[in-house]
Design a protein around this motif. Structure first.
Motif, PDB file in Angstrom:
ATOM      1  N   GLN A   1      48.877  19.358  54.303  1.00  0.00           N
ATOM      2  CA  GLN A   1      49.124  19.432  52.869  1.00  0.00           C
ATOM      3  C   GLN A   1      48.342  18.326  52.162  1.00  0.00           C
ATOM      4  N   VAL A   2      47.740  18.670  51.063  1.00  0.00           N
ATOM      5  CA  VAL A   2      46.928  17.712  50.333  1.00  0.00           C
ATOM      6  C   VAL A   2      47.815  16.732  49.578  1.00  0.00           C
ATOM      7  N   GLN A   3      47.480  15.480  49.677  1.00  0.00           N
ATOM      8  CA  GLN A   3      48.148  14.447  48.886  1.00  0.00           C
ATOM      9  C   GLN A   3      47.101  13.717  48.061  1.00  0.00           C
ATOM     10  N   LEU A   4      47.469  13.414  46.831  1.00  0.00           N
ATOM     11  CA  LEU A   4      46.631  12.595  45.965  1.00  0.00           C
ATOM     12  C   LEU A   4      47.275  11.221  45.861  1.00  0.00           C
ATOM     13  N   VAL A   5      46.493  10.203  46.115  1.00  0.00           N
ATOM     14  CA  VAL A   5      47.014   8.847  46.103  1.00  0.00           C
ATOM     15  C   VAL A   5      46.322   8.050  45.012  1.00  0.00           C
ATOM     16  N   GLU A   6      47.131   7.591  44.046  1.00  0.00           N
ATOM     17  CA  GLU A   6      46.591   6.777  42.955  1.00  0.00           C
ATOM     18  C   GLU A   6      46.712   5.300  43.298  1.00  0.00           C
ATOM     19  N   SER A   7      45.802   4.517  42.760  1.00  0.00           N
ATOM     20  CA  SER A   7      45.867   3.071  42.909  1.00  0.00           C
ATOM     21  C   SER A   7      45.246   2.420  41.673  1.00  0.00           C
ATOM     22  N   GLY A   8      45.529   1.136  41.519  1.00  0.00           N
ATOM     23  CA  GLY A   8      44.907   0.379  40.441  1.00  0.00           C
ATOM     24  C   GLY A   8      45.789   0.089  39.258  1.00  0.00           C
ATOM     25  N   GLY A   9      46.995   0.624  39.249  1.00  0.00           N
ATOM     26  CA  GLY A   9      47.890   0.328  38.139  1.00  0.00           C
ATOM     27  C   GLY A   9      48.391  -1.109  38.204  1.00  0.00           C
ATOM     28  N   GLY A  10      49.076  -1.513  37.150  1.00  0.00           N
ATOM     29  CA  GLY A  10      49.616  -2.864  37.122  1.00  0.00           C
ATOM     30  C   GLY A  10      49.932  -3.322  35.721  1.00  0.00           C
ATOM     31  N   LEU A  11      50.103  -4.615  35.604  1.00  0.00           N
ATOM     32  CA  LEU A  11      50.439  -5.239  34.323  1.00  0.00           C
ATOM     33  C   LEU A  11      49.203  -5.942  33.773  1.00  0.00           C
ATOM     34  N   VAL A  12      48.912  -5.699  32.509  1.00  0.00           N
ATOM     35  CA  VAL A  12      47.744  -6.306  31.883  1.00  0.00           C
ATOM     36  C   VAL A  12      48.086  -6.628  30.435  1.00  0.00           C
ATOM     37  N   GLN A  13      47.439  -7.637  29.905  1.00  0.00           N
ATOM     38  CA  GLN A  13      47.647  -7.988  28.498  1.00  0.00           C
ATOM     39  C   GLN A  13      46.844  -7.056  27.600  1.00  0.00           C
ATOM     40  N   ALA A  14      47.320  -6.916  26.390  1.00  0.00           N
ATOM     41  CA  ALA A  14      46.600  -6.112  25.413  1.00  0.00           C
ATOM     42  C   ALA A  14      45.169  -6.615  25.284  1.00  0.00           C
ATOM     43  N   GLY A  15      44.246  -5.657  25.224  1.00  0.00           N
ATOM     44  CA  GLY A  15      42.837  -5.997  25.163  1.00  0.00           C
ATOM     45  C   GLY A  15      42.161  -6.047  26.525  1.00  0.00           C
ATOM     46  N   GLY A  16      42.961  -6.029  27.568  1.00  0.00           N
ATOM     47  CA  GLY A  16      42.426  -6.108  28.909  1.00  0.00           C
ATOM     48  C   GLY A  16      41.953  -4.762  29.452  1.00  0.00           C
ATOM     49  N   SER A  17      41.565  -4.776  30.722  1.00  0.00           N
ATOM     50  CA  SER A  17      41.026  -3.580  31.364  1.00  0.00           C
ATOM     51  C   SER A  17      41.698  -3.346  32.713  1.00  0.00           C
ATOM     52  N   LEU A  18      41.733  -2.087  33.094  1.00  0.00           N
ATOM     53  CA  LEU A  18      42.188  -1.681  34.416  1.00  0.00           C
ATOM     54  C   LEU A  18      41.353  -0.494  34.860  1.00  0.00           C
ATOM     55  N   ARG A  19      41.227  -0.339  36.151  1.00  0.00           N
ATOM     56  CA  ARG A  19      40.545   0.831  36.695  1.00  0.00           C
ATOM     57  C   ARG A  19      41.494   1.536  37.651  1.00  0.00           C
ATOM     58  N   LEU A  20      41.773   2.776  37.354  1.00  0.00           N
ATOM     59  CA  LEU A  20      42.616   3.597  38.223  1.00  0.00           C
ATOM     60  C   LEU A  20      41.735   4.442  39.135  1.00  0.00           C
ATOM     61  N   SER A  21      42.176   4.601  40.360  1.00  0.00           N
ATOM     62  CA  SER A  21      41.453   5.437  41.311  1.00  0.00           C
ATOM     63  C   SER A  21      42.407   6.434  41.946  1.00  0.00           C
ATOM     64  N   CYS A  22      41.880   7.583  42.269  1.00  0.00           N
ATOM     65  CA  CYS A  22      42.675   8.631  42.910  1.00  0.00           C
ATOM     66  C   CYS A  22      41.840   9.241  44.024  1.00  0.00           C
ATOM     67  N   ALA A  23      42.438   9.335  45.198  1.00  0.00           N
ATOM     68  CA  ALA A  23      41.728   9.907  46.335  1.00  0.00           C
ATOM     69  C   ALA A  23      42.603  10.953  47.010  1.00  0.00           C
TER      70      ALA A  23
END
Length: 115
Positions: A1-23
């Protein structure tokens, strides 16, 4: 069965950046669409950004100019680069991969933007 796994979330201050990935856990063929959606507390799940096999992209108006979606169909990955984050971007972010006869969703990753 296929699973999608996300990563890269978290806590950041306004104006900041994050990169989410899914595999994907296994190879997926004939993908039509890959995308990111989000759901904030008390709200319905909404589209953030999608990218089709044609490479055409679609963004929610609220994230245009701030978020960028990219994918690698050969690797079955889809990323979301988020910049200039705002507190209203706080939500659980879900990745999605859809094609003929299937529609897979990840379990979600929390993004919290503090003011």
């Amino acid at each position: 069965q296929v699973q999608l796994v996300e990563s890269g979330g978290g806590l950041v201050q306004a104006g900041g950046s994050l990169r989410l990935s899914c595999a994907a856990s296994t190879r997926i063929f004939n993908i039509n669409l890959m995308g990111w959606y989000r759901q904030a507390p008390g709200k319905e799940r909404e589209l953030v950004a999608t990218i089709r096999s044609s490479s055409s992209t679609n963004y929610a108006d609220s994230v245009k100019g701030r978020f960028t979606i990219s994918s690698d169909n050969a690797k079955n990955t889809v990323d979301l680069q988020m910049s200039s984050l705002k507190p209203e971007d706080t939500a659980v972010y879900y990745c999605r991969v859809a094609g003929w006869g299937y529609d897979y969703w990840g379990q979600g990753t929390q993004v919290t933007v503090s003011s």
